[in-house]
Design a protein around this motif. Structure first.
Motif, PDB file in Angstrom:
ATOM      1  N   PHE A   1     -11.492   1.545   9.200  1.00 13.56           N
ATOM      2  CA  PHE A   1     -10.773   0.359   9.656  1.00 13.56           C
ATOM      3  C   PHE A   1     -11.555  -0.893   9.268  1.00 13.56           C
ATOM      4  O   PHE A   1     -12.715  -1.057   9.655  1.00 13.56           O
ATOM      5  CB  PHE A   1     -10.582   0.400  11.180  1.00 13.56           C
ATOM      6  CG  PHE A   1      -9.592   1.424  11.639  1.00 13.56           C
ATOM      7  CD1 PHE A   1      -8.249   1.122  11.738  1.00 13.56           C
ATOM      8  CD2 PHE A   1     -10.016   2.718  11.947  1.00 13.56           C
ATOM      9  CE1 PHE A   1      -7.332   2.079  12.160  1.00 13.56           C
ATOM     10  CE2 PHE A   1      -9.112   3.680  12.377  1.00 13.56           C
ATOM     11  CZ  PHE A   1      -7.769   3.362  12.473  1.00 13.56           C
ATOM     12  N   SER A   2     -10.911  -1.755   8.501  1.00 16.10           N
ATOM     13  CA  SER A   2     -11.537  -3.013   8.087  1.00 16.10           C
ATOM     14  C   SER A   2     -10.732  -4.176   8.628  1.00 16.10           C
ATOM     15  O   SER A   2      -9.560  -4.041   8.996  1.00 16.10           O
ATOM     16  CB  SER A   2     -11.602  -3.094   6.552  1.00 16.10           C
ATOM     17  OG  SER A   2     -10.307  -2.943   5.994  1.00 16.10           O
ATOM     18  N   ASP A   3     -11.370  -5.334   8.695  1.00 15.39           N
ATOM     19  CA  ASP A   3     -10.713  -6.524   9.222  1.00 15.39           C
ATOM     20  C   ASP A   3      -9.538  -6.929   8.332  1.00 15.39           C
ATOM     21  O   ASP A   3      -9.617  -6.850   7.099  1.00 15.39           O
ATOM     22  CB  ASP A   3     -11.702  -7.680   9.340  1.00 15.39           C
ATOM     23  CG  ASP A   3     -12.859  -7.357  10.278  1.00 15.39           C
ATOM     24  OD1 ASP A   3     -12.752  -6.357  11.009  1.00 15.39           O
ATOM     25  OD2 ASP A   3     -13.856  -8.104  10.272  1.00 15.39           O
ATOM     26  N   VAL A   4      -8.445  -7.347   8.968  1.00 16.93           N
ATOM     27  CA  VAL A   4      -7.236  -7.756   8.258  1.00 16.93           C
ATOM     28  C   VAL A   4      -6.891  -9.176   8.695  1.00 16.93           C
ATOM     29  O   VAL A   4      -6.927  -9.490   9.895  1.00 16.93           O
ATOM     30  CB  VAL A   4      -6.052  -6.807   8.551  1.00 16.93           C
ATOM     31  CG1 VAL A   4      -4.779  -7.309   7.900  1.00 16.93           C
ATOM     32  CG2 VAL A   4      -6.383  -5.395   8.094  1.00 16.93           C
ATOM     33  N   GLN A   5      -6.572 -10.020   7.725  1.00 19.16           N
ATOM     34  CA  GLN A   5      -6.181 -11.391   8.021  1.00 19.16           C
ATOM     35  C   GLN A   5      -4.659 -11.492   8.022  1.00 19.16           C
ATOM     36  O   GLN A   5      -4.001 -11.176   7.035  1.00 19.16           O
ATOM     37  CB  GLN A   5      -6.772 -12.374   7.012  1.00 19.16           C
ATOM     38  CG  GLN A   5      -6.526 -13.834   7.375  1.00 19.16           C
ATOM     39  CD  GLN A   5      -7.354 -14.782   6.532  1.00 19.16           C
ATOM     40  OE1 GLN A   5      -8.091 -14.339   5.642  1.00 19.16           O
ATOM     41  NE2 GLN A   5      -7.247 -16.073   6.799  1.00 19.16           N
ATOM     42  N   VAL A   6      -4.110 -11.913   9.163  1.00 20.42           N
ATOM     43  CA  VAL A   6      -2.668 -12.089   9.320  1.00 20.42           C
ATOM     44  C   VAL A   6      -2.414 -13.565   9.581  1.00 20.42           C
ATOM     45  O   VAL A   6      -2.660 -14.071  10.684  1.00 20.42           O
ATOM     46  CB  VAL A   6      -2.109 -11.232  10.472  1.00 20.42           C
ATOM     47  CG1 VAL A   6      -0.598 -11.409  10.592  1.00 20.42           C
ATOM     48  CG2 VAL A   6      -2.478  -9.771  10.281  1.00 20.42           C
ATOM     49  N   GLY A   7      -1.932 -14.261   8.548  1.00 22.39           N
ATOM     50  CA  GLY A   7      -1.766 -15.704   8.692  1.00 22.39           C
ATOM     51  C   GLY A   7      -3.125 -16.357   8.823  1.00 22.39           C
ATOM     52  O   GLY A   7      -4.009 -16.200   7.985  1.00 22.39           O
ATOM     53  N   GLY A   8      -3.314 -17.075   9.914  1.00 27.50           N
ATOM     54  CA  GLY A   8      -4.609 -17.699  10.163  1.00 27.50           C
ATOM     55  C   GLY A   8      -5.474 -16.909  11.112  1.00 27.50           C
ATOM     56  O   GLY A   8      -6.553 -17.363  11.499  1.00 27.50           O
TER      57      GLY A   8
END
Length: 290
Positions: free
Chosen positions: A103-110
């Motif tokens: 599991f890696s960090d995901v950017q959703v919008g801001g």
């Protein structure tokens, strides 16, 4: 940041630190509020996903296809038979260690959705779905089969019967246990500390490591957990009243005083009202006999 002015003195001091307790209870630090916010939104998202997935599993258990019924029952047996703590470690640490998925960090919008948050929501939702599947299945089984037969006689398809006839009635049965499940969900988020998620419990643990005020800071956390579950109990009661059968009048719920101290107050409570009704019925029966 942790308030350094509240750090413990090097010399141990016996007794309960009331100023420390009231400070963190009434003016919690930013890091504590952040942990509280994580507890709330993870609970809401995981519970919502768990209800949707639980509905799918419940319908699979009622399917006319044996393979779907077997998959649904196996899923419920497997998830309910293993501890949530073990599932969290397997999903977040085990999958990564086995090279299956990390599991890696995901950017959703801001916004940035941390990998540990994704693993927490997924595991809680999958775990909750097994319990919700049994609740929904039992609610559907409780509805009279004659209603399904009547819908078929009117030419309704099975999917339309489920959507229009069965699910609205099952919803009234599901709401009370669903409220209890959400209460458990909010408290179960404290287990997320084992995978390093900085929710309210792990935040309290970090503050304790810096201040050595173990009893005080965990009592503050307990008060906030209690506040969350109490607020939800009022919301649940409101939803139950809104979904009550229009043809029946739901009995009045206990007052706030009765919830905490018991008894019926000046009015005598439900027990006294039931006795008064019984006395009136006995009087009317006696008059009719004469």
């Amino acid at each position: 940041m942790i308030d350094t002015s509240l750090l413990a003195d090097p010399a141990p001091v016996a007794g309960f630190d009331w100023p420390f307790f009231w400070h963190y209870l009434l003016s919690p630090s930013g890091i504590f509020l952040e942990g509280l916010w994580r507890t709330v939104y993870i609970s809401v998202i995981a519970q919502s996903l768990g209800v949707v997935l639980g509905l799918v599993v419940a319908l699979a258990q009622r399917s006319r296809f044996a393979a779907l019924r077997w998959c649904g029952r196996t899923y419920v047996w497997l998830i309910r038979g293993t501890p949530l703590l073990v599932q969290l470690v397997l999903v977040y640490n085990g999958l990564a260690a086995a090279g299956v998925y990390r599991f890696s960090d995901v950017q959703v919008g801001g916004l940035v959705l941390l990998g540990v948050v994704q693993a927490a929501i997924l595991t809680l939702a999958v775990n909750e779905a097994a319990y919700m599947a049994e609740i929904i299945r039992a609610a559907l089984d409780a509805i009279d089969r004659g209603q399904t037969e009547a819908a078929q006689a009117l030419g309704m398809t099975p999917s339309l019967t489920m959507r229009v006839v069965l699910l609205p009635q099952a919803l009234r049965i599901v709401v009370p246990p669903l409220g209890n499940e959400f209460n458990l969900m909010m408290k179960s988020t404290s287990l997320l500390s084992v995978i390093g998620l900085q929710e309210m419990f792990l935040t309290a643990q970090s503050i304790n490591s810096a201040t050595f005020k173990t009893f005080e800071i965990f009592l503050v956390a307990a008060c906030y957990y209690l506040a969350l579950t109490t607020l939800w109990s009022f919301v649940q009661r409101f939803i139950e009243r809104r979904l009550a059968d229009p043809g029946t009048v739901p009995p009045p719920g206990p007052s706030l005083r009765e919830r905490f101290v018991g008894g019926g107050g000046r009015g005598g409570g439900p027990a006294r009202r039931e006795n008064e009704v019984a006395d009136k019925e006995a009087t009317l029966t006696g008059k009719e006999a004469h």
